[in-house]
Design a protein around this motif. Structure first.
Motif, PDB file in Angstrom:
ATOM      1  N   ARG B  95       0.828  -1.209   0.000  1.00 21.14           N
ATOM      2  CA  ARG B  95       0.000   0.000   0.000  1.00 21.14           C
ATOM      3  C   ARG B  95       0.857   1.251   0.000  1.00 21.14           C
ATOM      4  O   ARG B  95       0.588   2.220  -0.711  1.00 21.14           O
ATOM      5  N   GLN B  96       1.915   1.227   0.821  1.00 23.61           N
ATOM      6  CA  GLN B  96       2.721   2.441   0.949  1.00 23.61           C
ATOM      7  C   GLN B  96       3.509   2.742  -0.322  1.00 23.61           C
ATOM      8  O   GLN B  96       3.649   3.895  -0.707  1.00 23.61           O
ATOM      9  N   GLN B  97       4.026   1.686  -0.955  1.00 23.56           N
ATOM     10  CA  GLN B  97       4.861   1.881  -2.147  1.00 23.56           C
ATOM     11  C   GLN B  97       4.052   1.788  -3.432  1.00 23.56           C
ATOM     12  O   GLN B  97       4.618   1.839  -4.513  1.00 23.56           O
ATOM     13  N   ARG B  98       2.742   1.574  -3.302  1.00 19.61           N
ATOM     14  CA  ARG B  98       1.883   1.396  -4.463  1.00 19.61           C
ATOM     15  C   ARG B  98       2.445   0.363  -5.421  1.00 19.61           C
ATOM     16  O   ARG B  98       2.656   0.613  -6.620  1.00 19.61           O
ATOM     17  N   VAL B  99       2.663  -0.803  -4.857  1.00 22.36           N
ATOM     18  CA  VAL B  99       3.231  -1.892  -5.636  1.00 22.36           C
ATOM     19  C   VAL B  99       2.187  -2.418  -6.612  1.00 22.36           C
ATOM     20  O   VAL B  99       1.017  -2.546  -6.272  1.00 22.36           O
ATOM     21  N   VAL B 263      -4.020 -10.479  -5.825  1.00 21.02           N
ATOM     22  CA  VAL B 263      -5.238 -10.352  -5.014  1.00 21.02           C
ATOM     23  C   VAL B 263      -4.916 -10.067  -3.549  1.00 21.02           C
ATOM     24  O   VAL B 263      -5.651  -9.344  -2.891  1.00 21.02           O
ATOM     25  N   ILE B 264      -3.826 -10.631  -3.033  1.00 21.83           N
ATOM     26  CA  ILE B 264      -3.539 -10.410  -1.606  1.00 21.83           C
ATOM     27  C   ILE B 264      -3.035  -8.987  -1.385  1.00 21.83           C
ATOM     28  O   ILE B 264      -3.509  -8.277  -0.507  1.00 21.83           O
ATOM     29  N   VAL B 265      -2.037  -8.583  -2.174  1.00 20.82           N
ATOM     30  CA  VAL B 265      -1.351  -7.323  -1.894  1.00 20.82           C
ATOM     31  C   VAL B 265      -1.912  -6.157  -2.712  1.00 20.82           C
ATOM     32  O   VAL B 265      -2.276  -5.122  -2.168  1.00 20.82           O
ATOM     33  N   VAL B 266      -1.980  -6.344  -4.032  1.00 20.93           N
ATOM     34  CA  VAL B 266      -2.314  -5.201  -4.878  1.00 20.93           C
ATOM     35  C   VAL B 266      -3.772  -4.783  -4.707  1.00 20.93           C
ATOM     36  O   VAL B 266      -4.086  -3.604  -4.650  1.00 20.93           O
ATOM     37  N   GLU B 267      -4.664  -5.755  -4.619  1.00 21.90           N
ATOM     38  CA  GLU B 267      -6.083  -5.407  -4.513  1.00 21.90           C
ATOM     39  C   GLU B 267      -6.502  -5.109  -3.078  1.00 21.90           C
ATOM     40  O   GLU B 267      -7.653  -4.798  -2.808  1.00 21.90           O
ATOM     41  N   ALA B 527      12.837   2.011   3.682  1.00 23.64           N
ATOM     42  CA  ALA B 527      11.393   2.194   3.580  1.00 23.64           C
ATOM     43  C   ALA B 527      10.665   0.861   3.686  1.00 23.64           C
ATOM     44  O   ALA B 527       9.579   0.778   4.252  1.00 23.64           O
ATOM     45  N   PHE B 528      11.258  -0.194   3.158  1.00 26.07           N
ATOM     46  CA  PHE B 528      10.582  -1.500   3.167  1.00 26.07           C
ATOM     47  C   PHE B 528      10.689  -2.157   4.534  1.00 26.07           C
ATOM     48  O   PHE B 528       9.698  -2.623   5.087  1.00 26.07           O
ATOM     49  N   VAL B 529      11.907  -2.223   5.051  1.00 26.13           N
ATOM     50  CA  VAL B 529      12.104  -2.987   6.290  1.00 26.13           C
ATOM     51  C   VAL B 529      11.426  -2.284   7.466  1.00 26.13           C
ATOM     52  O   VAL B 529      10.853  -2.925   8.335  1.00 26.13           O
ATOM     53  N   ASN B 530      11.462  -0.947   7.452  1.00 24.10           N
ATOM     54  CA  ASN B 530      10.850  -0.228   8.570  1.00 24.10           C
ATOM     55  C   ASN B 530       9.505   0.356   8.179  1.00 24.10           C
ATOM     56  O   ASN B 530       9.184   1.484   8.529  1.00 24.10           O
ATOM     57  N   VAL B 531       8.723  -0.434   7.460  1.00 26.51           N
ATOM     58  CA  VAL B 531       7.481   0.111   6.906  1.00 26.51           C
ATOM     59  C   VAL B 531       6.508   0.561   7.998  1.00 26.51           C
ATOM     60  O   VAL B 531       5.746   1.502   7.815  1.00 26.51           O
ATOM     61  N   PHE B 532       6.587  -0.058   9.180  1.00 23.80           N
ATOM     62  CA  PHE B 532       5.629   0.301  10.230  1.00 23.80           C
ATOM     63  C   PHE B 532       6.017   1.579  10.956  1.00 23.80           C
ATOM     64  O   PHE B 532       5.274   2.075  11.782  1.00 23.80           O
ATOM     65  N   GLU B 533       7.218   2.066  10.681  1.00 26.86           N
ATOM     66  CA  GLU B 533       7.627   3.294  11.358  1.00 26.86           C
ATOM     67  C   GLU B 533       7.269   4.520  10.546  1.00 26.86           C
ATOM     68  O   GLU B 533       7.847   5.587  10.727  1.00 26.86           O
TER      69      GLU B 533
END
Lengths: 99, 896
Positions: B95-99, B263-267, B527-533
């Motif tokens: 969601r954060q990186q709009r993958v 379906v899991i991540v992008v949608e 940005a990826f590893v500390n995504v929750f921060e």
């Protein structure tokens, strides 16, 4: 204003419960793996003592048990993160590995 | 059962799906997504994990290998109930990186590297194409079953013809609903809803067949249990290695398969969806698996020897004359196949267009700004890619000739996509993972997979010559495809899974450790590893290098004019510009623009396109250092500010205290002056009165003598008062002259007792003393100290109200200091008065004014202070008690 504001060392009961719920949610798949590979240790099917239907029932009952437990956990886990004043959004690192 | 009827109902079903997708698209286009974003739809869309391979293949799998088919559903179950570990992080990053795809995730994580995106895309196509072919094959097989059951008179199309029609129909559907728009985030509500409908259809179909088998054919639960135990499946043995490996493999596949990632991540749009799916999706899988064993058992029992177990779901109802049920089962299988192909095609097409077509196009026209409409280019690229993917699937089906058991192809495909695992997990949990490591690991794992599993699956001699399979290349037996390094595992799948993932991870780790990541890579890893921060906000772009207008032009070409203008206007308003609709190209704006574009065309491409306009390709290590230094300076600066603030607070507190003290002193001074005047006035009044009497003359001598005596007494009192005041002021000013000598404490106490004997002479007062302890010699001003003792003992004599008064004097030496306690056994001093006993003019409440001026204890305190000691009221001694503490030698031992 302080550059490094620390999260409180001890939590109130309800955030504390939520943390433990997360711990339980982390343990659940491990328990699931153990239950699912447990039949490896049983005597092989067709040896007289063991019946295939028993295996089928074992797998589906454990499966259902895991699903029910996950369903019980899910609402509590989906709630938003605890926030402390001065801390960044979404709980920060404390959520990951520090209690 | 008419074959034409089957085709007609199949078409009707497809039209129904078109209608669902169309209505939903329109509804969500009108901005009312509502229940479309509900966890239920999300969970049902995940069911594309259950393809035709599940619907038909699981029964065949069970008929061949007993309960082993369960592993394919247990693995995902474990991953989902453990969503807090991996899925949650993956979805947050997505969601954060709009993958937009799994290739985008890996390429974005490793420095928005397009070469990585290309490799993942190619690997995914190679690994997944057989899987798509498998779906086509299943539909053809299903048609075939019905065709064989139909009257021979009807015209029957050939298998290949059916396959091409199905492929073309699917391509049309996918292109229509999968490439309608180029959202900021690549989500497809119409398709997802259609998939959800199909999920319900296939579940209902499979359960219907299961219910029919158990209650229609076997006589209920007890009957089916007896049949299971009597069937040939009973000989099945659990092979520990394969069992564990397959559970692991299925768990990996559920996150690595491009369609599952889609379906899991992008949608995904929020955590609530995932929380619900964490148990609902396993429940769906369980429901799908529940009737597999009964169907397999009954199929083996009832159908003729040699019947294809993969088709039991269809052939069993048909053989029992249940045409309607068979039709439902057919639609279920059709749903499974089509939903999988649609989503897989979208996922692969997104990867192909974002990582291969557009970068190639950008490279071809390196010079100049983007003049064409990129939007239609991207959409066309995607449409073309969908066509290519389905054509590849069809081609594979034709080439392979529809051979092989369904399950085998599925598992080979799983091992292929499992190669993404090290790069993906390493990417989201390990900061040190680098592009080089990921690239080498992926290539190694993929090569190992191809060599050990994929190529041999075409049969000995097809790609790998038979002698290589037997003896290894050039006769080196250590390199035999199914026994690498001499490890003969008797199971090629477990062997290939083990070696490919082991080599992949090993090369990935070693490569990552030995290489040095580029700057963008380092930003992305954080940005990826500390995504929750929260989002890390490093400066990716320099200020002002780009023309806002050029940026707008480019964005319009990608997002469409309206969306782009709204985006720019909002940004301009946020920057406080009310006139212009063009925002300043600040680093923050450029970063957010890149993020938005990444949702449409992938991170790597978006980065490259903005680079073209901003004129700088990437950030450099120096930039990162500058950012780091700036933030370090900022932190230091704020730390300094903090320090200054604290100092200011301290100063303010000190000032407030000083002010309070001054106020108190001023009050005290006023009180003191009024006290002094009062004390002086009383004797003066009587002196004046009596001297006036004397001045009148002609008085009897007795009166004269009495008046003269009173005047003298009052004058003495006045003198004493003035002496005391003088003494006190000298002592307070600290200008007192001390005559220091060696003196015994005992002598001073005895002198004091003697001096006070005249006070209340009638009372018999007991002294409790320890003369041995008192024999201490100290260097101090003997006269002054004696004065202190006199005052203390005199007070005790005067005010001790006990019937058997006693004064206790205790002397003790502690660490170079003498402690002398003088205590009586009276009522003591009230607690409220204790803090003020040493104040000037303080008297015991209710005491006669004549008994003293109230300066004694004040003088004591001043003397002791001048002698370098302290005097305190000692509470809790049963009476009034004072402690005098002095250094043994004046001028030293003060710090004991």
């Amino acid at each position: 204003m302080k550059p490094l504001r620390r999260a409180p060392l001890f939590l109130a009961p309800s955030p504390y419960r939520r943390r433990r719920l997360r711990d339980a949610a982390r343990i659940l798949p491990v328990a699931g793996v153990l239950l699912m590979i447990l039949p490896m240790l049983w005597t092989p099917a067709g040896d007289g003592n063991r019946r295939l239907s028993g295996d089928v029932i074992w797998f589906f009952l454990t499966w259902a048990g895991l699903i029910l437990t996950a369903a019980v956990f899910a609402p509590g886990l989906a709630r938003p993160e605890d926030k402390w004043p001065g801390e960044g959004p979404a709980g920060g690192k404390g959520d990951e590995d520090e209690d | 059962m008419s074959f034409n009827l089957l085709v007609a109902s199949c078409l009707a079903y497809v039209i129904f799906l078109f209608a669902v997708a169309f209505l939903v698209e329109r509804r969500s286009g009108a901005g009312r997504p509502g229940w479309l974003r509900s966890p239920l739809i999300y969970t049902l869309s995940l069911s594309i994990y259950c393809t035709a391979w599940t619907f038909y293949g699981a029964v065949g799998y069970a008929a061949r290998s007993g309960l082993e088919f369960l592993t394919i559903y247990l693995g995902p179950t474990l991953v989902f109930i453990g969503w807090w570990w991996i899925l949650r992080k993956l979805v947050h990053i997505g969601r954060q990186q709009r993958v937009t795809s799994i290739a985008d995730l890996i390429s974005s994580r490793f420095g928005k590297s397009n070469s990585l995106g290309v490799i993942v895309t190619l690997m995914a196509i190679v690994a997944v194409t057989p899987y798509i072919a498998l779906q086509l094959q299943s539909v053809v097989l299903a048609f075939d079953v019905f065709a064989r059951a139909a009257p021979a008179a009807e015209a029957r199309p050939a298998g290949g013809q059916i396959a091409i029609w199905v492929a073309a129909g699917l391509a049309l559907f996918t292109i229509l609903f999968g490439t309608r728009n180029l959202d900021a985030k690549e989500q497809h509500t119409g398709i997802v809803t259609a998939i959800a409908v199909e999920a319900v259809v296939k579940l209902v179909a499979l359960i219907a067949v299961g219910v029919f088998v158990i209650w229609g054919l076997s006589g209920g639960v007890s009957g089916i249990i007896a049949r299971i135990d009597a069937s040939s499946l009973h000989d099945w043995q659990l092979q520990p290695g394969r069992w564990t490996a397959l559970i692991f493999l299925a768990g990996v596949a559920v996150i690595c398969l491009p369609r599952m990632f889609q379906v899991i991540v992008v949608e995904n749009s929020d955590d609530g969806q995932l929380a619900r799916a964490s148990w609902a999706f396993p429940a769906y899988l369980m429901a799908m698996s529940l009737f597999i064993v009964p169907i397999a058992v009954l199929g083996i029992e009832r159908l003729p020897e040699g019947a294809n177990p993969d088709m039991f779901v269809l052939t069993l109802p048909l053989a029992e004359g249940q045409g309607g049920l068979a039709m439902l089962a057919f639609l279920g299988g059709f749903s499974s196949a089509t939903s999988m192909v649609i989503v897989e095609a979208i996922a692969l097409a997104t990867m192909v267009s974002n990582h291969i077509v557009i970068p190639t196009w950008l490279r071809l026209r390196r010079s100049g700004a983007i003049s064409e409409d990129v939007r239609s280019l991207v959409l066309n690229a995607r449409r073309l890619s969908i066509g290519i993917v389905l054509a590849l699937g069809y081609g594979y089906y034709r080439v392979s000739g529809g051979s092989g058991a369904l399950a085998a192809i599925g598992l080979i495909s799983f091992v292929g996509v499992a190669q993404f695992l090290p790069a993906m997990m390493g990417g989201i949990f390990w900061r040190g993972a680098t592009r080089t490591g990921a690239l080498l690991g992926l290539i190694t794992g993929f090569a190992a997979w191809a060599y050990c599993l994929f190529l041999p699956s075409f049969g000995a001699g097809a790609f790998i010559p038979a002698h290589v399979m037997e003896q290894g290349p050039w006769g080196i037996s250590w390199l035999r495809p199914e026994a690498l390094f001499g490890t003969d595992m008797s199971d090629p799948l477990v062997h290939a899974l083990f070696w490919s993932l082991l080599l992949n991870s090993a090369v990935f780790c070693i490569g990552s450790i030995l290489s040095f990541p580029g700057p963008v890579e380092r930003l992305q890893s954080a940005a990826f590893v500390n995504v929750f921060e929260g989002p890390v906000g490093p400066q990716r772009w320099a200020q002002g290098a780009a023309e806002p207008e050029a940026l707008l032009v480019m964005t319009q070409r990608i997002m469409g004019e309206e969306d782009a203008q709204i985006l720019f206007e909002t940004a301009a308003r946020a920057q406080g510009k009310s006139e212009s609709m063009l925002p300043d190209p600040t680093p923050a704006f450029l970063a957010s623009l890149e993020e938005k574009l990444a949702g449409s065309i992938g991170a790597a491409t978006a980065h490259a396109m903005i680079s073209k306009l901003v004129g700088r390709d990437t950030v450099t290590v120096e930039d990162l250092m500058v950012v780091a230094r700036e933030s370090a300076q900022l932190m230091e600066h704020s730390a300094q500010l903090e320090e200054q603030r604290e100092e200011l607070a301290r100063t303010a507190t000190a000032l407030r205290e000083a002010n309070d003290k001054l106020t108190t002193l001023s009050v005290q001074k006023d009180a003191f002056l009024s006290q002094v005047s009062h004390e002086l006035r009383t004797p003066m009044t009587s002196i004046r009165a009596f001297s006036e009497i004397l001045a009148e003359g002609d008085l009897p001598p007795a009166t004269v003598a009495r008046s003269g005596g009173i005047i003298r007494d009052e004058a003495v009192r006045l003198t004493r008062l003035l002496d005391d005041l003088l003494d006190l002021s000298v002592l307070e000013s600290g200008k007192v002259q001390l005559s220091v000598s060696l003196v015994s404490v005992r002598d001073m106490i005895e002198r004091a007792i003697l001096a006070t004997e005249k006070i209340k002479p009638g009372r018999d007062i007991a002294f409790i003393r320890d003369t041995t302890a008192e024999t201490i010699w100290m260097r101090t001003d003997a006269d002054r100290l004696t004065q202190v003792f006199i005052n203390l003992i005199a007070n005790a004599r005067k005010y001790c109200d006990s019937s058997h008064p006693a004064i206790r004097i205790a002397v003790r030496v502690r660490g170079g200091r003498v402690r002398i306690d003088v205590a009586d056994n009276g009522k003591g001093i009230p607690k409220a008065s204790q803090p003020v006993v040493f104040e000037k003019f303080w008297r015991l409440p209710g005491e006669a004014r004549a008994s003293g001026a109230g300066l004694g204890l004040a003088i004591c305190r001043e003397i002791v202070t001048n002698l370098g000691g302290t005097i305190d009221y000692l509470p809790g001694q049963g009476g009034a008690a004072f402690r005098v503490a002095l250094p043994l030698r004046i001028g030293e031992g003060g710090g004991a």
